[in-house]
Design an enzyme around this catalytic site. Structure first.
Site, PDB file in Angstrom:
ATOM      1  N   GLY A  81      34.677  43.685  40.134  1.00  0.00           N
ATOM      2  CA  GLY A  81      34.898  43.351  41.534  1.00  0.00           C
ATOM      3  C   GLY A  81      36.336  42.997  41.840  1.00  0.00           C
TER       4      GLY A  81
ATOM      5  N   LYS B  13      39.375  34.680  32.633  1.00  0.00           N
ATOM      6  CA  LYS B  13      40.699  35.269  32.647  1.00  0.00           C
ATOM      7  C   LYS B  13      41.552  34.599  31.571  1.00  0.00           C
ATOM      8  CE  LYS B  13      40.259  38.035  36.248  1.00  0.00           C
ATOM      9  NZ  LYS B  13      40.439  39.509  36.174  1.00  0.00           N
TER      10      LYS B  13
ATOM     11  N   LYS C  43      35.239  50.049  38.511  1.00  0.00           N
ATOM     12  CA  LYS C  43      35.570  49.446  39.800  1.00  0.00           C
ATOM     13  C   LYS C  43      35.653  50.575  40.814  1.00  0.00           C
ATOM     14  CE  LYS C  43      37.906  45.135  38.726  1.00  0.00           C
ATOM     15  NZ  LYS C  43      39.150  44.616  38.146  1.00  0.00           N
TER      16      LYS C  43
END
Length: 382
Positions: free
Chosen positions: A293, A164, A265
């Site tokens: 996810g 991230k 997703k």
């Protein structure tokens, strides 16, 4: 299949390691589990994996519960259908609220597969008996702590690591991980945190030199043109996530050249039926996909494993073992990864036994269409 009963359970579980994205940090997860029962007493399970806060998208656990009880339960209850598409069509008038829909979609697909004695992966058209798993790592307090997390996941055998990133936490941590792991399948995910300006362009130009597999969702969800312009400047593939909710978004992405990879997703797109359709469109367009996810519990995680068995899922998916996130799971056996690979279950439906007694015991909130019963307890996870 005729749906005779629907139960909803809000369940909260602490994470083994807190997780930070560009918007917030969390130490626990709250999701809604959906159980549908047909006229013959067979059950199917799905998971509404919406976040608790409106940072990834507009939906939250609170809005999903309201939409589920007020609209989706009445639409599905008493409905009949020969296949999942028939039952998914019952809520077609409801616009948006894809996370809520996805939980109901998962439940009817699980019920359908169990009814026909087949694995969910087979019902979807899956072709693999195992899928490659990757892991997603949040923003850490320091680069040293990030490197320690990367080492931990590499030692566990995961071949791909996603980092991230956010303004101020991007080039330097990525360079540090790349220097320590020059052969690692590495990609970054901004969750739309960057503005489309010269400063961000400079950041992505520097990241473009780090040998990344992809740069995921640099700009906001509606910024398809900005993504297309960025992709034209970069050698690294741009991957879209939040930008692609409906199939029309995917067609626009392909037409504009707004990215070369799609994160499918199931929750973001409204369920397994839509996810499979997105896979088919991407496959026809030569666009590789992978399954993202939302820190799913075992029910949603098993569904992700099943969809990842489809032939167009060419990149590692976020289907890492349950033990990466939770001390224990709500399915038996839990999802496990060996050397970064997860076996696709061959048993009926999800291929795992849902721990119903534990869910009934630990749920903070319960809805039962048969009794119009709601139990609500005050529990909070940060």
């Amino acid at each position: 299949m005729k749906i005779d009963r629907i139960r909803l359970f809000t369940l909260r579980q602490p994470l083994r390691h807190s997780f930070e994205t560009s918007s917030h940090r969390k130490s626990g997860i709250e999701h809604i589990l959906v159980e549908v029962t047909d006229a013959d007493g067979r059950t199917g399970w799905g998971e509404i994996a919406s976040p608790s806060d409106p940072y990834f998208g507009a939906e939250t656990t609170v809005t999903a519960w309201e939409i589920a009880t007020r609209y989706l339960v009445p639409a599905l209850l008493g409905a009949t259908g020969d296949d999942p598409a028939d039952l998914e069509s019952t809520w077609s008038r409801v616009r948006g609220h894809e996370f809520a829909k996805a939980g109901f979609s998962g439940a009817v697909w699980d019920l359908y597969a169990r009814t026909h004695g087949m694995a969910l992966a087979a019902a979807l058209g899956g072709t693999r008996d195992e899928v490659v798993a990757g892991v997603s790592l949040g923003i850490e307090p320091s680069i040293d702590e990030l490197l320690a997390q990367v080492e931990l996941q590499r030692a566990a055998g995961y071949p791909r690591v996603k980092l991230k990133i956010a303004p101020g936490w991007d080039v330097e941590p990525v360079r540090a991980v790349r220097a320590a792991h020059p052969d690692l399948d590495l990609h970054v995910d901004a969750n739309g945190a960057y503005p489309d300006d010269d400063e961000a362009a400079a950041v992505f130009a520097r990241l473009d030199r780090e040998g990344l597999t992809m740069i995921e969702q640099p700009f906001g969800p509606r910024e398809l043109v900005a993504h297309a312009e960025l992709q034209a400047r970069l050698d690294t593939d741009v991957c879209l996530d939040e930008s692609v909710v409906a199939l029309g978004d995917l067609r626009a992405m392909i037409r504009l050249g707004a990215g070369r990879i799609l994160n499918i997703k199931v929750s973001r797109m409204g369920g397994l039926g839509v996810a499979r359709a997105a896979h088919d469109i991407a496959l026809d367009a030569g666009l590789p996909v992978w399954c993202g996810g939302m820190h799913e519990f075992g029910v949603g995680r098993a569904a992700n494993v099943a969809v990842s068995s489809l032939p167009g899922f060419l990149l590692p998916s976020d289907v890492s073992g349950s033990d990466k996130y939770y001390e224990s799971d709500i399915i038996e056996p839990p999802v496990t990864a060996q050397a970064g690979r997860v076996r696709v279950p061959t048993g009926p439906g999800l291929g795992h036994e849902v721990q119903v007694a534990r869910i009934e015991r630990d749920a903070a909130r319960v809805y039962d269409s048969a009794a119009s019963d709601v139990r609500d307890t005050a529990l909070t996870l940060g």
